[in-house]
Design a protein around this motif. Structure first.
Motif, PDB file in Angstrom:
ATOM      1  N   ALA A 126      11.933   8.242  -2.536  1.00 17.86           N
ATOM      2  CA  ALA A 126      11.287   7.455  -1.490  1.00 17.86           C
ATOM      3  C   ALA A 126      10.768   6.127  -2.041  1.00 17.86           C
ATOM      4  N   PHE A 127      10.225   6.172  -3.257  1.00 15.03           N
ATOM      5  CA  PHE A 127       9.732   4.947  -3.897  1.00 15.03           C
ATOM      6  C   PHE A 127      10.871   3.949  -4.101  1.00 15.03           C
ATOM      7  N   LEU A 128      11.991   4.425  -4.606  1.00 12.35           N
ATOM      8  CA  LEU A 128      13.137   3.542  -4.833  1.00 12.35           C
ATOM      9  C   LEU A 128      13.697   3.006  -3.517  1.00 12.35           C
ATOM     10  N   ALA A 129      13.682   3.848  -2.481  1.00  9.73           N
ATOM     11  CA  ALA A 129      14.150   3.379  -1.168  1.00  9.73           C
ATOM     12  C   ALA A 129      13.251   2.272  -0.638  1.00  9.73           C
ATOM     13  N   MET A 130      11.932   2.413  -0.840  1.00  7.75           N
ATOM     14  CA  MET A 130      11.009   1.370  -0.414  1.00  7.75           C
ATOM     15  C   MET A 130      11.223   0.083  -1.200  1.00  7.75           C
ATOM     16  N   LEU A 131      11.464   0.189  -2.503  1.00 10.94           N
ATOM     17  CA  LEU A 131      11.723  -1.003  -3.310  1.00 10.94           C
ATOM     18  C   LEU A 131      12.996  -1.704  -2.850  1.00 10.94           C
ATOM     19  N   PHE A 132      14.024  -0.918  -2.537  1.00 13.40           N
ATOM     20  CA  PHE A 132      15.285  -1.493  -2.072  1.00 13.40           C
ATOM     21  C   PHE A 132      15.088  -2.212  -0.754  1.00 13.40           C
ATOM     22  N   ARG A 133      14.312  -1.580   0.141  1.00 17.65           N
ATOM     23  CA  ARG A 133      14.037  -2.205   1.434  1.00 17.65           C
ATOM     24  C   ARG A 133      13.216  -3.475   1.248  1.00 17.65           C
ATOM     25  N   ARG A 134      12.309  -3.445   0.266  1.00 15.52           N
ATOM     26  CA  ARG A 134      11.475  -4.630  -0.008  1.00 15.52           C
ATOM     27  C   ARG A 134      12.337  -5.800  -0.471  1.00 15.52           C
ATOM     28  N   LEU A 187       0.824  -1.210   0.000  1.00 14.72           N
ATOM     29  CA  LEU A 187       0.000   0.000   0.000  1.00 14.72           C
ATOM     30  C   LEU A 187       0.860   1.264   0.000  1.00 14.72           C
ATOM     31  N   LEU A 188       1.969   1.230   0.729  1.00 19.08           N
ATOM     32  CA  LEU A 188       2.858   2.390   0.756  1.00 19.08           C
ATOM     33  C   LEU A 188       3.434   2.664  -0.639  1.00 19.08           C
ATOM     34  N   LEU A 189       3.793   1.608  -1.348  1.00 12.28           N
ATOM     35  CA  LEU A 189       4.320   1.789  -2.700  1.00 12.28           C
ATOM     36  C   LEU A 189       3.263   2.370  -3.641  1.00 12.28           C
ATOM     37  N   TRP A 190       2.036   1.867  -3.533  1.00 15.65           N
ATOM     38  CA  TRP A 190       0.948   2.439  -4.333  1.00 15.65           C
ATOM     39  C   TRP A 190       0.758   3.922  -3.998  1.00 15.65           C
ATOM     40  N   GLY A 191       0.829   4.243  -2.710  1.00 14.21           N
ATOM     41  CA  GLY A 191       0.674   5.636  -2.301  1.00 14.21           C
ATOM     42  C   GLY A 191       1.769   6.531  -2.858  1.00 14.21           C
ATOM     43  N   LEU A 192       3.006   6.055  -2.814  1.00  6.65           N
ATOM     44  CA  LEU A 192       4.105   6.837  -3.367  1.00  6.65           C
ATOM     45  C   LEU A 192       3.981   6.983  -4.877  1.00  6.65           C
ATOM     46  N   GLY A 193       3.525   5.913  -5.533  1.00  5.80           N
ATOM     47  CA  GLY A 193       3.299   6.002  -6.970  1.00  5.80           C
ATOM     48  C   GLY A 193       2.291   7.080  -7.315  1.00  5.80           C
ATOM     49  N   CYS A 194       1.212   7.168  -6.536  1.00  7.18           N
ATOM     50  CA  CYS A 194       0.213   8.229  -6.734  1.00  7.18           C
ATOM     51  C   CYS A 194       0.843   9.611  -6.585  1.00  7.18           C
ATOM     52  N   LEU A 195       1.722   9.761  -5.588  1.00  6.59           N
ATOM     53  CA  LEU A 195       2.328  11.067  -5.338  1.00  6.59           C
ATOM     54  C   LEU A 195       3.275  11.465  -6.472  1.00  6.59           C
ATOM     55  N   VAL A 196       4.052  10.514  -6.988  1.00  2.00           N
ATOM     56  CA  VAL A 196       4.944  10.818  -8.109  1.00  2.00           C
ATOM     57  C   VAL A 196       4.137  11.316  -9.303  1.00  2.00           C
ATOM     58  N   VAL A 197       3.085  10.582  -9.657  1.00  4.95           N
ATOM     59  CA  VAL A 197       2.263  10.970 -10.815  1.00  4.95           C
ATOM     60  C   VAL A 197       1.562  12.306 -10.550  1.00  4.95           C
ATOM     61  N   ALA A 198       1.128  12.536  -9.292  1.00  5.72           N
ATOM     62  CA  ALA A 198       0.485  13.807  -8.947  1.00  5.72           C
ATOM     63  C   ALA A 198       1.423  14.977  -9.186  1.00  5.72           C
ATOM     64  N   ASP A 199       2.660  14.869  -8.708  1.00 11.73           N
ATOM     65  CA  ASP A 199       3.624  15.955  -8.879  1.00 11.73           C
ATOM     66  C   ASP A 199       3.953  16.184 -10.359  1.00 11.73           C
TER      67      ASP A 199
END
Length: 399
Positions: free
Chosen positions: A385-393, A285-297
């Motif tokens: 932040a998205f890439l950091a989450m993917l790396f942590r995943r 869910l966090l990744l989906w949320g960050l994806g939304c924010l990237v596209v929003a910006d």
């Protein structure tokens, strides 16, 4: 026939509903003001966008710094309601200062009092939701409270539009009316909120800023804090959304539609996202949320005109729905029960400082390089932040 599961049988407690209504009324009050405040500061008072970012960043950072102390105190005394009531009371008392403002210092003072109130109530309120809710439905409970809060944030700007029409764009008159729902919020706390059933854990609580207590907050908790800071750096103040829409041609009286659109998406998504967080891995869910924010910006930076701006605003609301209640759930899940208020305080301290940094930087970039550059910077932080989450995943199993 199969028996219903514990999640199906469990009901969200009455206190959670009451806290949701309290949040709804206070958000109606606050958003009537906040929907107009950036333009009041720039158009009426003649302040710069950088000053808007600075005032908003300081105010939000103040709220989050105060939360660490309110969370600790609520753990120490074993009661949440007194601080919740005091916090909402301060919020109500701050409202008359906005229509009286004549400069940046006055606005900052009003925002300071308002955000101190938010800081006093925030951590004890979230801790009380966790205290009275069974762990199996905690995501639903936080999602419900967040959803009702966001309904208020949706209704407030709508009322601001109607009041701007009624008062012929007199923002000071609109600010006076905003005090009424704030008073209703205080009454809801007094008559609707019940304190934690068992206050015995409060006697053994200690301030988490002591090294011995910090050690009780494990690596998973600090991971949540780090993720929260990354998210906040990527998401600066919503004041910039209002300024962007106005710059694209949205009339002054209709600028509250920015928060209406954002909070409509936020309100509709917060409860379903909270329910999903009880069953799905949080990281997804966090990744989906960050994806939304990237596209929003990206939309806010490059999409043309008001349609592109409102597409970005709607995606911003989707990001909020997917992440805000979930972060609260993760803090509650990874903190000891007797230190829960303090854990929320520490989390909000860290994210508040990140918001101050993000809002000041966004304001400076806007003033020197324009709105597009500010949103490109936001997209860059969100992508990091998205890439950091993917790396942590990739390195750890989903939590």
């Amino acid at each position: 026939m199969p028996r219903p599961s514990g999640k199906a049988r469990a009901k969200i407690p009455r206190t959670v509903w009451a806290l949701g209504l309290v949040s709804l009324f206070m958000d109606v009050s606050s958003e009537i003001i906040h929907a107009l405040l950036p333009l009041f500061m720039t158009a009426t008072l003649g302040l710069s966008v950088a000053m808007v970012g600075l005032v908003d960043g300081i105010a939000e950072a103040t709220a989050n710094i105060v939360k660490i102390f309110s969370g600790y105190v609520s753990d120490r005394i074993g009661r949440r309601k007194p601080l919740i009531l005091f916090g909402y009371g301060l919020g109500a008392l701050s409202k008359p200062f906005f229509p009286l403002a004549s400069g940046a210092a006055f606005i900052l003072g009003a925002r300071f009092v308002d955000r101190v109130g938010k800081g006093l109530r925030g951590a004890p309120r979230d801790a009380l939701v966790a205290d009275v809710t069974p762990p199996a439905i905690r995501g639903r409970a936080f999602g419900l409270r967040q959803s009702l809060d966001t309904v208020g944030a949706f209704l407030g700007p709508l009322l601001a539009i109607l009041l701007m029409v009624a008062f012929a764009n007199n923002m000071r008159a609109v600010f006076w009316i905003a005090a009424i729902p704030a008073i209703l919020a205080v009454l809801c706390v007094i008559y609707g909120v019940e304190d934690r059933a068992d206050a015995s854990t409060g006697a053994s609580a200690r301030a988490p800023i002591r090294i011995a207590e910090l050690k009780r907050l494990d690596r998973r908790y600090w991971g949540v804090v780090a993720i929260g800071m990354l998210f906040t750096l990527a998401r600066f103040s919503e004041a910039f959304l209002i300024l962007k829409a106005n710059a694209e041609g949205l009339p002054l009286a209709l600028t509250p539609l920015v928060l209406v659109a954002m909070n409509l998406v936020y309100a509709l998504g917060a409860y379903p996202a909270g329910a999903l967080s009880d069953a799905w891995p949080a990281r997804n869910l966090l990744l989906w949320g960050l994806g939304c924010l990237v596209v929003a910006d990206v939309a806010l930076a490059f999409a043309p005109g008001l349609p592109g701006t409102f597409a970005g605003i709607a995606l911003w609301g989707g990001h909020m729905a997917l992440t805000q209640g979930l972060m609260a759930k993760l803090v509650a899940d990874h903190a000891p029960a007797e230190l829960r208020g303090s854990a929320f305080g520490l989390f909000n301290l860290a994210t508040g400082l990140a918001l101050l940094f993000a809002s000041v930087i966004a304001g400076l970039i806007w003033d020197h390089f324009g709105a597009q550059a500010a949103f490109i910077a936001g997209a860059s932080f969100a992508t990091a932040a998205f890439l950091a989450m993917l790396f942590r995943r990739a390195r750890a199993p989903a939590s």
